[in-house]
Design an enzyme around this catalytic site. Structure first.
Site, mmCIF file in Angstrom:
data_model
loop_
_atom_site.group_PDB
_atom_site.id
_atom_site.type_symbol
_atom_site.label_atom_id
_atom_site.label_comp_id
_atom_site.label_asym_id
_atom_site.label_seq_id
_atom_site.Cartn_x
_atom_site.Cartn_y
_atom_site.Cartn_z
ATOM 1 N N ALA A 61 37.303 41.817 43.418
ATOM 2 C CA ALA A 61 38.532 42.276 42.769
ATOM 3 C C ALA A 61 38.342 43.747 42.410
ATOM 4 C CB ALA A 61 38.766 41.455 41.504
ATOM 5 N N GLY A 102 35.342 38.574 44.244
ATOM 6 C CA GLY A 102 36.587 38.185 44.899
ATOM 7 C C GLY A 102 36.505 38.310 46.409
ATOM 8 N N GLU A 105 35.094 35.149 47.456
ATOM 9 C CA GLU A 105 36.105 34.093 47.233
ATOM 10 C C GLU A 105 37.163 34.125 48.331
ATOM 11 O OE1 GLU A 105 36.653 35.486 43.117
ATOM 12 O OE2 GLU A 105 36.309 33.411 42.533
ATOM 13 N N GLU A 125 30.269 38.250 38.991
ATOM 14 C CA GLU A 125 31.190 38.401 37.855
ATOM 15 C C GLU A 125 30.491 38.267 36.506
ATOM 16 O OE1 GLU A 125 31.746 36.792 40.632
ATOM 17 O OE2 GLU A 125 33.788 37.134 41.326
HETATM 18 N N1 3HC Z 1 36.208 47.391 42.330
HETATM 19 C C1 3HC Z 1 36.462 48.706 42.303
HETATM 20 N N2 3HC Z 1 35.519 49.656 42.450
HETATM 21 C C2 3HC Z 1 34.281 49.229 42.649
HETATM 22 C C3 3HC Z 1 33.936 47.861 42.715
HETATM 23 C C4 3HC Z 1 34.970 46.922 42.556
HETATM 24 N N3 3HC Z 1 34.768 45.616 42.598
HETATM 25 N N4 3HC Z 1 32.616 47.761 42.914
HETATM 26 C C5 3HC Z 1 32.146 49.023 43.002
HETATM 27 N N5 3HC Z 1 33.137 49.891 42.830
HETATM 28 C C6 3HC Z 1 33.056 51.355 42.883
HETATM 29 C C7 3HC Z 1 32.135 51.934 41.834
HETATM 30 O O1 3HC Z 1 32.827 52.086 40.605
HETATM 31 C C8 3HC Z 1 31.756 53.247 42.483
HETATM 32 O O2 3HC Z 1 32.846 54.123 42.315
HETATM 33 P P1 3HC Z 1 32.610 55.699 42.154
HETATM 34 O O3 3HC Z 1 31.952 56.158 43.403
HETATM 35 O O4 3HC Z 1 33.985 56.213 41.954
HETATM 36 O O5 3HC Z 1 31.729 55.829 40.967
HETATM 37 C C9 3HC Z 1 31.681 52.920 43.945
HETATM 38 O O6 3HC Z 1 32.399 51.696 44.096
HETATM 39 C C10 3HC Z 1 30.307 52.741 44.477
HETATM 40 O O7 3HC Z 1 29.624 51.824 43.637
HETATM 41 P P2 3HC Z 1 28.045 51.875 43.482
HETATM 42 O O8 3HC Z 1 27.635 53.233 43.046
HETATM 43 O O9 3HC Z 1 27.678 50.726 42.625
HETATM 44 O O10 3HC Z 1 27.613 51.682 45.010
HETATM 45 P P3 3HC Z 1 26.493 50.788 45.639
HETATM 46 O O11 3HC Z 1 26.621 50.955 47.078
HETATM 47 O O12 3HC Z 1 25.197 51.035 44.947
HETATM 48 O O13 3HC Z 1 26.881 49.251 45.261
HETATM 49 C C11 3HC Z 1 28.267 47.327 45.044
HETATM 50 C C12 3HC Z 1 28.064 48.675 45.756
HETATM 51 C C13 3HC Z 1 27.142 46.378 45.387
HETATM 52 C C14 3HC Z 1 29.612 46.758 45.476
HETATM 53 C C15 3HC Z 1 28.251 47.550 43.529
HETATM 54 O O14 3HC Z 1 29.143 48.589 43.215
HETATM 55 C C16 3HC Z 1 28.634 46.376 42.718
HETATM 56 O O15 3HC Z 1 27.818 45.544 42.418
HETATM 57 N N6 3HC Z 1 29.906 46.306 42.311
HETATM 58 C C17 3HC Z 1 30.398 45.300 41.441
HETATM 59 C C18 3HC Z 1 30.817 44.123 42.235
HETATM 60 C C19 3HC Z 1 31.447 43.118 41.329
HETATM 61 O O16 3HC Z 1 31.104 42.953 40.191
HETATM 62 N N7 3HC Z 1 32.413 42.410 41.887
HETATM 63 C C20 3HC Z 1 33.081 41.388 41.172
HETATM 64 C C21 3HC Z 1 34.331 41.956 40.660
HETATM 65 S S1 3HC Z 1 35.117 40.847 39.570
HETATM 66 C C22 3HC Z 1 35.931 39.786 40.599
HETATM 67 O O17 3HC Z 1 35.826 39.853 41.795
HETATM 68 C C23 3HC Z 1 36.796 38.826 39.890
HETATM 69 C C24 3HC Z 1 37.213 37.729 40.736
HETATM 70 O O18 3HC Z 1 36.299 36.681 40.671
HETATM 71 C C25 3HC Z 1 38.548 37.215 40.337
#
Ligand code: 3HC
Ligand code: NAI
Length: 701
Positions: A61, A102, A105, A125
């Site tokens: 997401a 997401g 998912e 998450e």
């Molecule tokens: N949404 C929007 N932006 C995101 C994102 C996401 N899910 N995940 C990462 N980003 C952005 C970061 O903020 C960063 O932005 P910036 O360059 O403007 O600062 C950019 O992507 C790069 O992120 P990283 O520096 O962390 O890059 P890496 O390559 O080291 O890692 C990653 C990439 C593994 C995807 C890592 O960013 C990560 O772990 N992200 C979080 C993923 C996450 O938590 N996803 C679950 C979201 S909640 C969800 O899905 C709810 C659902 O269940 C309903």
């Protein structure tokens, strides 16, 4: 377009295209749903491949949308997954690089999944204080089994696609593609397209059973384990509840229950704090006037000057990252001692099984000890970590100016001295920067990057990028006494001293703030760092700023030689070789006697007051630091405290916490403390920025 659509040989290919990680924001969701509808309507299309452009299938997401109406706007993620799941033609997820949250998912809503080896698969998450909210807790157990799925959901840790594909009985991946993913995915899609052309039913994850032979026993065990591990965070326990529902309820009921738990977690302060820290960490690496495309200098070889406590730890960071280090000392015995300490640290990791012995040997082989400045002349980055005296720094930087190659970055690890003055000892102040590591430097995440008035932008860009390589959280600070972290902690320590004068014992203060969630209270922390360090700083500051008031108790402690753990006695007593802090009758009597000398009758101070006085002393100084431009943004200050000072993560840092309390209430408490005649007059004068934010009804973050 946030997702592209094309048809290749009867296969519709929908490519998520929402950089940086194909977060499933509203525009992307809409485009994918439209793509699925178009594929269904096109008689020439036999199957659909869903994939991601760039460096991810999908990171999940779009967390930038959280809290905004866009997050729920239709098609929301749940609706999109229903659209995919309900598609009459087979939809194949083609997974590479990152498939998380997401994103996973969505893939689980597809009828088939193919992947290349090396893709990171996760439901992370929980790291944002949430649980998977679009079916992850219901579908993952159906394809991986309850235990593997729960482990992934509760830990949030990524697992490589090839490991999951090897798991017996798994239904997550239908094929592991060797070679080009798109070629393999198109061939797979053509195959299943033909198979289902006659109307054979599509496989759907929701139709699979989620089973466990002994669900009651297993989930009770899981609940106990999680409770012990995550005491300040509600999300892990809710993950267990949701996965339990996948076994005990129908798919539809499980989905509704998951949604309910997800929405409740979204509004918890813990989730807000974790999301603040996630973005704060990434925002810290961005400097407002240093463009992201600033060219960086190459760092292939590092020199460290001084092989003491800090020099050794700093060197280990680079050795761990495979970067060769030359370490320089003035005397052979000091050099030998430094090397022996580094070797001992690695050996203890080998003994604990945390490091393989050949890796240890490799790391040590990258380290070159020397007594000669000749050996540092090809270093790209030099980090000085010698005694904290301006005279010694002057000698060293003049030598570095002579010896280092043009373009080398010259860094100082000073914790209190003026970086601009240090830069002035060279003819290249633009190449000089502060790199303030925290002790133990090989362990602590925080790196304060101190920007001098002449520091070049490409030097800053280079050290920020370097920090990522050595896995530090780098935060930029301007030049001032103590930089961000220690300047704030000074007010916190002063306030803890005043609390002793008013009636507290050290253990009472520590207990209150540790209950709040700090890793260590101020007195245990001072005993660990060495009380003599603060003593020396107070003596120096007494000359420069004679009007600053401190409780005298800390000086009396040092006069008794109670420097902390290293002398076996400080604010607490310590048994030989042990670190457990034991309340000291001698210190408590010393405090009682001191109160008598200043004519103070002790009063009982409650835990809430202790916590507020300590935390708000940090907040007030932080506001000054922000206003003076020493820190670029509020979240930078929070990152300093989360990664360097043991501030509780579940509270998001001092400024995030202050916002959660309401700045009006913070200022009101400060005004109340300001009425206390025994506190320092002026201490609780709200910083102008804080007062302004309250007047304007705003918050820090
Ligand atoms: N949404 C929007 N932006 C995101 C994102 C996401 N899910 N995940 C990462 N980003 C952005 C970061 O903020 C960063 O932005 P910036 O360059 O403007 O600062 C950019 O992507 C790069 O992120 P990283 O520096 O962390 O890059 P890496 O390559 O080291 O890692 C990653 C990439 C593994 C995807 C890592 O960013 C990560 O772990 N992200 C979080 C993923 C996450 O938590 N996803 C679950 C979201 S909640 C969800 O899905 C709810 C659902 O269940 C309903
Ligand atoms: P230390 O006393 O353990 O080590 C200093 C080392 O520098 C000694 O080994 C000494 O022999 C060597 N040295 C002295 N003069 C030298 C010279 N001219 N050339 C080469 N080597 C020389 O000190 P520590 O604790 O490692 O501190 C070093 C620097 O790091 C100081 O500026 C200190 O303020 C800073 N710092 C210390 C922290 C700590 O917790 N100890 C935390 C953050 C910064």
């Amino acid at each position: 377009m946030s997702a592209r659509y094309e048809v290749r040989d009867g296969i519709a290919v929908i490519t998520l295209d929402n950089p940086p990680v194909n977060g499933l924001g509203h525009a992307t969701r809409s485009d994918v749903a439209a793509g699925v509808a178009r594929a269904e309507a096109d008689a020439a299309v036999k199957a659909v491949v869903l994939t991601g452009a760039g460096k991810a299938f999908s990171g999940g997401a779009d967390i930038r949308e959280f809290g905004s109406p866009k997050a729920a706007a239709e098609p929301n993620l749940g609706t999109l997954i229903k659209v995919v799941d309900g598609c009459s033609k087979p939809v194949v997820a083609a997974i590479h690089s990152v498939c998380m949250g997401g994103g996973l998912e969505l893939a689980l809503g597809c009828h088939y999944r193919v992947a290349v080896a090396g893709a990171s698969i996760a439901l992370p998450e929980v790291k944002l204080g949430l649980l998977p909210g679009a079916g992850g807790t219901q579908r993952l157990p159906r394809v991986l089994g309850v235990e593997t799925a729960l482990n992934m959901i509760v830990s949030g840790e990524p697992v490589k696609s090839e490991l999951l594909a090897m798991q017996p009985g798994q239904r997550l991946f239908d094929q592991l593609i060797e070679g080009d993913l798109m070629t393999g995915a198109l061939a797979f899609a053509a195959d299943v397209g033909a198979r289902h052309a006659g109307g054979a039913p599509l496989p759907r994850v929701r139709s699979l059973p989620a089973t466990d032979p002994n669900p009651d026993g297993y989930f009770q065990f899981a609940r106990n384990t999680v409770k012990a591990m995550a005491k300040n965070f509600p999300a892990p326990a809710r993950c267990v509840d949701a996965v339990e529902a996948s076994v005990k309820r129908s798919f539809e009921d499980g989905m509704a229950y998951e949604r309910e738990l997800f929405m409740a977690l979204m509004f918890t302060p813990e989730s807000k704090a974790l999301r603040h820290a996630f973005f704060g960490e990434r925002a810290a690496s961005k400097i407002p006037d240093v463009p992201e495309d600033t060219p960086v200098r190459k760092i292939a070889k590092v020199a460290v000057i001084g092989a003491g406590t800090m020099g050794g730890g700093i060197s280990m960071n680079f050795l761990n990252a495979g970067i060769p280090v030359v370490i320089l000392e003035t005397r052979q015995d000091a050099l030998d001692r430094g090397l022996a300490t580094i070797a001992r640290n690695y050996e203890s990791q080998v003994k604990k099984g945390k490091l393989k012995s050949d890796v240890y040997q490799q790391r040590m082989s990258l380290l070159t000890p020397t007594l000669s400045y000749d050996d540092i002349k090809d270093a790209d980055l030099v980090i000085e970590a010698v005694f904290e005296e301006m005279g010694v720094k002057e000698t060293v930087f003049k030598k570095l100016d002579q010896a280092a190659k043009p373009g080398a970055i010259l860094a100082t690890n000073t914790s209190t001295l003026n970086v601009d003055t240090i830069a002035s000892f060279t003819r290249r102040p633009a190449d000089v920067v502060g790199l303030h590591f925290f002790s133990p430097a090989n362990v602590m995440k925080l790196l304060e990057v101190v920007r001098g008035k002449a520091t070049a932008k490409d030097v800053l860009a280079t050290v920020m990028a370097m920090a990522k390589v050595i896995k530090k959280t780098a935060v930029v600070s301007g030049v001032c006494d103590g930089f961000i972290g220690n300047r704030m902690v000074e007010q916190y320590i002063r306030q803890s001293g005043f609390l002793l004068d008013e009636g507290c014992t050290p253990s009472q203060v520590d207990r209150a703030i540790e209950k709040f969630g700090f890793a260590m209270g101020p007195f245990r922390m001072s005993d660990l760092a060495g009380n003599d360090i603060g003593w020396a700083i107070r003596k120096r500051r007494a000359v420069e700023f004679p009007n600053i008031r401190y409780s005298k108790t800390a000086d009396l402690l040092c006069e008794k030689g109670r420097f902390g753990q290293k002398t076996g006695a400080g604010w607490y007593d310590y048994k030989a070789g042990q670190r457990d802090a034991i309340a000291s009758a001698e210190v408590e009597q010393m405090i009682v006697d001191y109160r008598k000398t200043i004519g103070r009758a002790p009063r009982k101070v409650g835990e809430e007051e202790i916590v507020q006085r300590l935390v708000y002393s940090l907040v007030n100084e932080a506001a000054r630091i922000l206003e003076e431009g020493i820190a670029n943004k509020a979240s930078d200050i929070d990152m300093v405290y989360l990664t360097g000072y043991g501030f509780p993560l579940f509270r998001g840092g001092p400024l995030c916490y202050a916002d959660s309390q309401g700045l009006f209430n913070v200022v009101r408490a400060m005004q109340h403390f300001g009425l206390n005649p025994h506190d320092d007059a002026g201490f609780w004068q709200p910083a102008p920025l804080l007062a302004r934010l309250v007047a304007e009804g705003k918050s820090f973050t």
